[in-house]
Design a protein around this motif. Structure first.
Motif, PDB file in Angstrom:
ATOM      1  N   GLU A 165      35.659 -24.388 -30.907  1.00  0.00           N
ATOM      2  CA  GLU A 165      34.362 -25.009 -30.616  1.00  0.00           C
ATOM      3  C   GLU A 165      33.540 -25.158 -31.898  1.00  0.00           C
ATOM      4  OE1 GLU A 165      30.392 -24.140 -27.846  1.00  0.00           O
ATOM      5  OE2 GLU A 165      32.147 -22.830 -27.721  1.00  0.00           O
ATOM      6  N   ASN A 166      33.517 -24.104 -32.710  1.00  0.00           N
ATOM      7  CA  ASN A 166      32.737 -24.154 -33.943  1.00  0.00           C
ATOM      8  C   ASN A 166      33.379 -25.070 -34.987  1.00  0.00           C
ATOM      9  OD1 ASN A 166      30.842 -22.412 -32.875  1.00  0.00           O
ATOM     10  ND2 ASN A 166      31.828 -20.583 -33.687  1.00  0.00           N
ATOM     11  N   TRP A 167      34.694 -25.098 -35.030  1.00  0.00           N
ATOM     12  CA  TRP A 167      35.401 -26.025 -35.927  1.00  0.00           C
ATOM     13  C   TRP A 167      35.042 -27.469 -35.580  1.00  0.00           C
ATOM     14  CZ3 TRP A 167      38.201 -27.173 -40.099  1.00  0.00           C
ATOM     15  CH2 TRP A 167      39.022 -28.303 -40.081  1.00  0.00           C
ATOM     16  N   ARG A 168      35.053 -27.794 -34.279  1.00  0.00           N
ATOM     17  CA  ARG A 168      34.731 -29.154 -33.852  1.00  0.00           C
ATOM     18  C   ARG A 168      33.263 -29.485 -34.104  1.00  0.00           C
ATOM     19  NH1 ARG A 168      38.596 -31.708 -30.699  1.00  0.00           N
ATOM     20  NH2 ARG A 168      40.440 -30.416 -30.265  1.00  0.00           N
ATOM     21  N   LEU A 169      32.387 -28.491 -33.957  1.00  0.00           N
ATOM     22  CA  LEU A 169      30.974 -28.708 -34.267  1.00  0.00           C
ATOM     23  C   LEU A 169      30.798 -29.066 -35.738  1.00  0.00           C
ATOM     24  CD1 LEU A 169      27.920 -28.529 -33.626  1.00  0.00           C
ATOM     25  CD2 LEU A 169      28.063 -26.076 -34.123  1.00  0.00           C
ATOM     26  N   ALA A 170      31.466 -28.335 -36.610  1.00  0.00           N
ATOM     27  CA  ALA A 170      31.376 -28.625 -38.041  1.00  0.00           C
ATOM     28  C   ALA A 170      31.944 -29.998 -38.368  1.00  0.00           C
ATOM     29  CB  ALA A 170      32.112 -27.547 -38.837  1.00  0.00           C
ATOM     30  N   GLN A 171      33.029 -30.374 -37.710  1.00  0.00           N
ATOM     31  CA  GLN A 171      33.629 -31.688 -37.959  1.00  0.00           C
ATOM     32  C   GLN A 171      32.687 -32.818 -37.559  1.00  0.00           C
ATOM     33  OE1 GLN A 171      37.013 -32.446 -39.358  1.00  0.00           O
ATOM     34  NE2 GLN A 171      36.196 -30.506 -40.104  1.00  0.00           N
ATOM     35  N   ARG A 172      31.926 -32.610 -36.483  1.00  0.00           N
ATOM     36  CA  ARG A 172      30.961 -33.620 -36.052  1.00  0.00           C
ATOM     37  C   ARG A 172      29.758 -33.689 -36.984  1.00  0.00           C
ATOM     38  NH1 ARG A 172      31.765 -31.208 -31.017  1.00  0.00           N
ATOM     39  NH2 ARG A 172      29.688 -30.274 -31.097  1.00  0.00           N
ATOM     40  N   MET A 173      29.250 -32.515 -37.349  1.00  0.00           N
ATOM     41  CA  MET A 173      28.005 -32.440 -38.114  1.00  0.00           C
ATOM     42  C   MET A 173      28.196 -32.638 -39.604  1.00  0.00           C
ATOM     43  SD  MET A 173      25.252 -29.698 -36.997  1.00  0.00           S
ATOM     44  CE  MET A 173      24.335 -30.366 -38.377  1.00  0.00           C
ATOM     45  N   ARG A 174      29.150 -31.885 -40.156  1.00  0.00           N
ATOM     46  CA  ARG A 174      29.352 -31.854 -41.606  1.00  0.00           C
ATOM     47  C   ARG A 174      30.847 -31.831 -41.906  1.00  0.00           C
ATOM     48  NH1 ARG A 174      25.690 -28.813 -44.748  1.00  0.00           N
ATOM     49  NH2 ARG A 174      27.254 -29.113 -46.387  1.00  0.00           N
ATOM     50  N   PRO A 175      31.535 -32.963 -41.829  1.00  0.00           N
ATOM     51  CA  PRO A 175      32.970 -32.967 -42.088  1.00  0.00           C
ATOM     52  C   PRO A 175      33.323 -32.528 -43.502  1.00  0.00           C
ATOM     53  CG  PRO A 175      32.121 -35.204 -41.883  1.00  0.00           C
ATOM     54  CD  PRO A 175      31.036 -34.289 -41.433  1.00  0.00           C
ATOM     55  N   ASP A 176      32.308 -32.513 -44.393  1.00  0.00           N
ATOM     56  CA  ASP A 176      32.529 -32.047 -45.761  1.00  0.00           C
ATOM     57  C   ASP A 176      32.484 -30.532 -45.868  1.00  0.00           C
ATOM     58  OD1 ASP A 176      29.708 -32.255 -45.075  1.00  0.00           O
ATOM     59  OD2 ASP A 176      29.291 -31.716 -47.161  1.00  0.00           O
ATOM     60  N   LEU A 177      32.053 -29.856 -44.806  1.00  0.00           N
ATOM     61  CA  LEU A 177      31.849 -28.413 -44.831  1.00  0.00           C
ATOM     62  C   LEU A 177      33.184 -27.680 -44.804  1.00  0.00           C
ATOM     63  CD1 LEU A 177      29.120 -26.779 -44.696  1.00  0.00           C
ATOM     64  CD2 LEU A 177      29.669 -26.359 -42.300  1.00  0.00           C
ATOM     65  N   SER A 178      33.287 -26.593 -45.549  1.00  0.00           N
ATOM     66  CA  SER A 178      34.476 -25.755 -45.501  1.00  0.00           C
ATOM     67  C   SER A 178      34.356 -24.791 -44.320  1.00  0.00           C
ATOM     68  CB  SER A 178      34.618 -24.961 -46.799  1.00  0.00           C
ATOM     69  OG  SER A 178      35.679 -24.036 -46.702  1.00  0.00           O
ATOM     70  N   VAL A 179      35.348 -24.786 -43.452  1.00  0.00           N
ATOM     71  CA  VAL A 179      35.395 -23.835 -42.334  1.00  0.00           C
ATOM     72  C   VAL A 179      36.627 -22.963 -42.531  1.00  0.00           C
ATOM     73  CG1 VAL A 179      35.507 -23.515 -39.836  1.00  0.00           C
ATOM     74  CG2 VAL A 179      34.241 -25.454 -40.793  1.00  0.00           C
ATOM     75  N   MET A 180      36.393 -21.700 -42.834  1.00  0.00           N
ATOM     76  CA  MET A 180      37.477 -20.797 -43.224  1.00  0.00           C
ATOM     77  C   MET A 180      37.780 -19.831 -42.080  1.00  0.00           C
ATOM     78  SD  MET A 180      36.543 -20.170 -47.224  1.00  0.00           S
ATOM     79  CE  MET A 180      38.248 -20.227 -47.770  1.00  0.00           C
ATOM     80  N   ALA A 181      38.976 -19.965 -41.524  1.00  0.00           N
ATOM     81  CA  ALA A 181      39.414 -19.106 -40.417  1.00  0.00           C
ATOM     82  C   ALA A 181      39.540 -17.678 -40.906  1.00  0.00           C
ATOM     83  CB  ALA A 181      40.752 -19.596 -39.875  1.00  0.00           C
ATOM     84  N   SER A 182      38.841 -16.758 -40.248  1.00  0.00           N
ATOM     85  CA  SER A 182      38.789 -15.390 -40.758  1.00  0.00           C
ATOM     86  C   SER A 182      39.075 -14.336 -39.699  1.00  0.00           C
ATOM     87  CB  SER A 182      37.422 -15.142 -41.401  1.00  0.00           C
ATOM     88  OG  SER A 182      37.231 -16.029 -42.487  1.00  0.00           O
ATOM     89  N   GLY A 183      39.813 -14.698 -38.672  1.00  0.00           N
ATOM     90  CA  GLY A 183      40.285 -13.713 -37.699  1.00  0.00           C
ATOM     91  C   GLY A 183      41.701 -13.316 -38.075  1.00  0.00           C
ATOM     92  N   ASP A 184      41.849 -12.215 -38.806  1.00  0.00           N
ATOM     93  CA  ASP A 184      43.150 -11.864 -39.384  1.00  0.00           C
ATOM     94  C   ASP A 184      44.268 -11.748 -38.349  1.00  0.00           C
ATOM     95  OD1 ASP A 184      42.494 -10.567 -42.445  1.00  0.00           O
ATOM     96  OD2 ASP A 184      40.835 -10.679 -41.034  1.00  0.00           O
ATOM     97  N   GLU A 185      43.926 -11.477 -37.109  1.00  0.00           N
ATOM     98  CA  GLU A 185      44.958 -11.303 -36.081  1.00  0.00           C
ATOM     99  C   GLU A 185      45.492 -12.622 -35.536  1.00  0.00           C
ATOM    100  OE1 GLU A 185      44.608  -7.995 -33.138  1.00  0.00           O
ATOM    101  OE2 GLU A 185      42.540  -7.966 -33.846  1.00  0.00           O
ATOM    102  N   HIS A 186      44.764 -13.730 -35.703  1.00  0.00           N
ATOM    103  CA  HIS A 186      45.211 -14.999 -35.123  1.00  0.00           C
ATOM    104  C   HIS A 186      45.063 -16.141 -36.112  1.00  0.00           C
ATOM    105  CE1 HIS A 186      40.912 -15.771 -34.427  1.00  0.00           C
ATOM    106  NE2 HIS A 186      40.853 -14.605 -33.831  1.00  0.00           N
ATOM    107  N   LEU A 187      45.436 -15.875 -37.344  1.00  0.00           N
ATOM    108  CA  LEU A 187      45.323 -16.894 -38.378  1.00  0.00           C
ATOM    109  C   LEU A 187      46.182 -18.115 -38.069  1.00  0.00           C
ATOM    110  CD1 LEU A 187      45.331 -14.703 -41.614  1.00  0.00           C
ATOM    111  CD2 LEU A 187      43.374 -15.866 -40.563  1.00  0.00           C
TER     112      LEU A 187
END
Length: 313
Positions: free
Chosen positions: A188-210
């Motif tokens: 949900e948050n990845w898609r929000l960033a893609q809509r709002m700021r596609p230039d934004l870096s979204v770094m996955a940081s849940g080590d258990e489900h990378l």
């Protein structure tokens, strides 16, 4: 405040794997500067590690003094490769103190600041307060910011969509360390960033489900698992980015038992204590000592980690 140009440049560098490092201590609980420099150099010996996150949760930021946090950034800047992108964690219950820490990190050589939400926000927070806190830190330092999206289990500390949207609109923001630790919210948050700021870096940081997050979409990760097994985490990201699911799944199978042992297990020891135990077992830091009230793993847990590392490496 950071200009959009500065933030956009930082976003382009917040890609790939950035290791969240620990902070070794002496018997008197001072920073073991030599051990910290060696730890940084060892992580950076993996050429695919693009940057570092220092003074994060793995670095025991809530227990470090302001002077110690500045020293960590300076040591990391000196020990890392010249091209390494260094993000410094900023944590304080006070915006004024956080702003002072931000200025310190800037002077010590940080490239960006990761702003952690004050723990008091677990009791509740509003969008205007959150935006004001981040704005105050950005104005004090001039560095681009990385947002910290806390795990959903932390309740109000995890930003609602409207709050996250308001933060992403700030020109100082270059990225998000997405640590929801829940895949549906991550997407949900990845898609929000893609809509709002596609230039934004979204770094996955849940080590258990990378692996799952990499398949959904990501620009990279700021993760502490990469401080222990940097090569394997880079292998996972590389294979997933190339669409090589067979290889990515095989690497995931190797990483999964370690990620569970470090992050999921509930015991008196924190994940940071278990990270340090792993690094000590591997001979990469001289002591697994943590700052009180954190506690080191019990002997039986320490031995279990030792057996696991021996079996996988």
């Amino acid at each position: 405040m950071s200009t959009p140009i500065v933030s956009a440049t930082a976003a382009k560098r917040l890609v790939g794997i950035h290791a969240a490092t620990v902070c070794p201590f002496t018997e008197g609980f001072a920073i073991d500067e030599g051990a910290l420099a060696a730890h940084i150099a060892q992580v950076m010996a993996e050429p695919r590690i693009n940057g570092l996150l220092v003074n994060g949760h793995a670095g025991e930021n809530a227990q470090l003094s302001r002077d110690a946090m500045k020293a960590v950034v300076a040591i990391a800047r000196e020990a890392a490769r010249p091209d390494a992108f260094i993000t410094a964690g900023i944590y304080s219950e006070s915006t004024q103190k956080a702003a002072a820490m931000a200025r310190d990190a800037t002077e010590a050589g940080a490239d960006a600041l990761l702003v952690f939400p004050p723990n008091g926000w677990a009791l509740g927070q509003d969008r205007e307060t959150v935006v004001a806190h981040h704005t105050g830190i950005a104005e004090a330092s001039g560095l681009p910011l990385v947002l910290y999206q806390a795990p959903v289990a932390t309740g109000p500390m995890a930003y609602r969509s409207d709050t996250l949207e308001a933060l992403m609109a700030l020109p100082s923001v270059a990225g998000v360390k997405e640590g929801s630790w829940e895949v549906a919210t991550y997407e949900e948050n990845w898609r929000l960033a893609q809509r709002m700021r596609p230039d934004l870096s979204v770094m996955a940081s849940g080590d258990e489900h990378l692996l799952t997050c990499y398949l959904i979409g990501t620009t990279g990760s700021q993760v502490s698992l990469a401080a222990v097994v940097p090569g394997l985490v880079c292998d996972l990201f590389e294979a997933a980015s190339a669409g090589d699911f067979k290889t990515a799944r095989a690497v995931h199978e190797r990483l999964y038992p370690l990620s569970v042992a470090i992050y999921r297990k509930r015991s008196g020891a924190t994940p940071t204590a278990r990270l340090k135990a792993c690094l000590h077992i591997l001979g990469l830091i001289p002591s697994a000592r943590v700052l009180p009230p954190n506690r080191m793993p019990a002997p039986e847990e320490f031995h279990a980690l030792e057996r696991l590392l021996r079996s996988m490496l």
